[in-house]
Design a protein around this motif. Structure first.
Motif, short mmCIF file in Angstrom:
data_model
loop_
_atom_site.label_atom_id
_atom_site.label_comp_id
_atom_site.label_asym_id
_atom_site.label_seq_id
_atom_site.Cartn_x
_atom_site.Cartn_y
_atom_site.Cartn_z
N PRO A 1 0.08 -0.69 0.26
CA PRO A 1 -0.43 -0.24 0.28
C PRO A 1 1.14 1.42 0.15
O PRO A 1 2.24 0.71 0.37
N ALA A 2 0.39 2.25 -0.18
CA ALA A 2 1.46 3.40 -0.08
C ALA A 2 1.73 4.06 1.30
O ALA A 2 0.74 4.79 2.50
N ASP A 3 2.55 3.66 1.61
CA ASP A 3 3.02 3.92 3.14
C ASP A 3 3.91 5.62 3.47
O ASP A 3 4.02 6.15 2.33
N THR A 4 3.71 5.61 4.81
CA THR A 4 3.80 6.71 5.10
C THR A 4 5.37 6.77 5.60
O THR A 4 5.25 6.14 6.52
N ASP B 1 18.48 9.22 -12.77
CA ASP B 1 18.60 8.72 -11.80
C ASP B 1 17.82 8.85 -11.05
O ASP B 1 16.63 9.46 -11.02
N SER B 2 17.54 8.04 -10.23
CA SER B 2 16.73 7.80 -9.10
C SER B 2 16.92 6.95 -7.83
O SER B 2 18.00 6.62 -7.48
N ILE B 3 15.63 7.58 -6.80
CA ILE B 3 15.79 6.69 -5.73
C ILE B 3 14.42 5.98 -4.66
O ILE B 3 13.61 7.11 -4.63
N ASP B 4 14.45 4.71 -4.06
CA ASP B 4 13.16 4.77 -3.91
C ASP B 4 13.36 4.33 -2.47
O ASP B 4 14.33 3.83 -2.26
N LEU B 5 11.97 4.70 -1.96
CA LEU B 5 12.29 3.99 -0.36
C LEU B 5 10.97 3.75 0.17
O LEU B 5 9.43 4.03 -0.47
N GLN B 6 10.97 2.20 1.15
CA GLN B 6 10.52 1.44 1.37
C GLN B 6 9.71 0.87 2.72
O GLN B 6 11.63 1.05 3.16
N LYS B 7 9.05 0.97 2.80
CA LYS B 7 9.36 0.74 4.52
C LYS B 7 10.23 -1.14 5.12
O LYS B 7 9.14 -2.10 4.32
#
Length: 400
Positions: A33-36, A55-61
């Motif tokens: 889901p869309a995390d905060t 370039d890119s950056i991905d952030l995930q819980k």
């Protein structure tokens, strides 16, 4: 970071005095889901400074509440790592419910950036570190006690005076655009908080508490007698910047301006005590309107700040009272010169006329001849100057 729609996200950062958010299109696309997320700002800044186009950056819980998985694709290299963080629930609710009105937020921010160059950096006079919105006069003003910048700001939806703090964000050009929204609201302690919305940005700031000094009392009368007027050409500003770097230093940041009807020169401070040809720079496109040569001294960096902000037309007073420097429209800058006694003024003028004689171009000689013919043919009238005549037309102690 949090979701604002199915795909778009919002990045929000605060230091409790300023809060800013930015809409991130498609930031949460493909997330389920869309995390905060709460992510360290210093870590994000370090990552983004390395990025280039593509370039890119991905952030995930992760399963751990205090850890964020980072996948960076920078310059063709993909790196996976975990970064320690905190629970997003700990992030404070700093955005206030401030009513805003449609306004030219872009023009307001541009004017604020312009006048902020004149604000003080003295932490013991913190209210002068800020920029005043003077509601009664509908204008922005900033001063450090040695210079003052004023830009009219009509049609702004602020009913009372506001002192905006010395914000790096406000002084930068990050928040820019055309029309947007502006608003203000006092908190429970009566301290005003201003709100700005422009483009994808939303910004709120706690204004400075305190009374801004009466800056208007130092504004010179536009109709006072003056010794002359110097107009600095915009095309000369790069030359002035180069000359300042070579003619001044940290110990002596002052620069001498020599001007007469034919030319404008920049000289070193040592010119007043030297019997040799002084180091100098000629400003080829700048001009002076004066009946006699002028020699004045100012802080070079202050002059450069004023010129860079568009204040280029300077009224030069007879004494060492503040200069009135006009900019576009009704924009106004006031600059306090550095005292130069009459003997030093005359010594500088003598040094320039002796060691740097002016050689007019053929075109200038023709113009001078035409002007002389007109003067010679004019009828003789009473030569006694009226009471409100410019000081350059009055007899001086040396003349007497």
């Amino acid at each position: 970071f949090r979701a604002s729609s199915e795909a778009d996200g919002i990045a929000e950062v605060t230091d409790l005095t300023e809060t800013v958010s930015l809409v991130l299109p498609n930031a949460f696309a493909g997330s389920e889901p869309a995390d905060t997320l709460l992510f360290p700002f210093a870590e994000l800044r370090k990552l983004t400074r390395q990025m280039t186009n593509g370039d890119s950056i991905d952030l995930q819980k992760t399963s751990a509440a205090d850890t964020v998985r980072v996948t960076s694709r920078i310059k063709g290299v993909t790196v996976h790592r975990d970064v320690e963080s905190l629970s997003a629930e700990l992030f404070p609710e700093t955005f206030r419910d401030i009513a805003v009105t449609r306004a030219d937020a872009g023009a307001f921010l541009a004017a604020l950036r312009l006048v902020s160059a004149s604000s003080s950096t003295d932490q013991t006079r913190y209210v002068l570190n800020g920029v005043l919105y003077h509601a009664a006069e509908h204008r922005l003003a900033a001063t450090d006690g040695r210079r003052l910048s004023i830009v009219p700001m009509p049609d702004m939806p602020f009913e009372g005076d506001l002192v905006f703090p010395p914000s790096k964000l406000l002084k930068s050009s990050v928040l820019k655009g055309d029309n947007g929204t502006l608003g203000v609201q006092a908190d429970d302690n009566g301290v005003p908080h201003a709100a700005v919305g422009i483009g994808p940005w939303r910004y709120q700031v706690k204004c400075i508490e305190g009374t801004y000094p009466d800056y208007a009392q130092v504004i010179p009368d536009e109709n006072r007698p003056v010794a002359g007027k110097i107009t600095f050409a915009k095309s000369d500003i790069p030359l002035i910047r180069t000359a300042v770097s070579q003619l001044t230093d940290e110990v002596h940041p002052e620069i001498i301006i020599y001007a007469d009807a034919d030319r404008v020169l920049l000289l070193t401070r040592s010119t007043a005590s030297s019997d040799e040809a002084p180091p100098h720079a000629v400003l080829p496109a700048s001009s002076c309107d004066s009946d006699r040569p002028l020699a004045r001294m100012v802080n070079a960096e202050y002059l450069l700040d004023a010129l860079a902000a568009g204040f280029t037309s300077a009224q030069i007073p007879c004494d060492f009272s503040p200069w009135r420097i006009n900019g576009p429209g009704d924009d106004l800058h006031v600059l306090m010169p550095i005292h130069l006694n009459e003997e030093d003024q005359e010594r500088i003028i003598q040094s320039v006329t002796t060691h740097l004689p002016f050689t007019p171009s053929p075109e200038a000689e023709v113009k001078a001849e035409v002007k002389a013919e007109v003067i010679d043919s004019a009828p003789v009238t009473d030569v006694t100057p009226p009471a409100d005549a410019p000081c350059s037309q009055r007899p001086t102690g040396r003349d007497l």
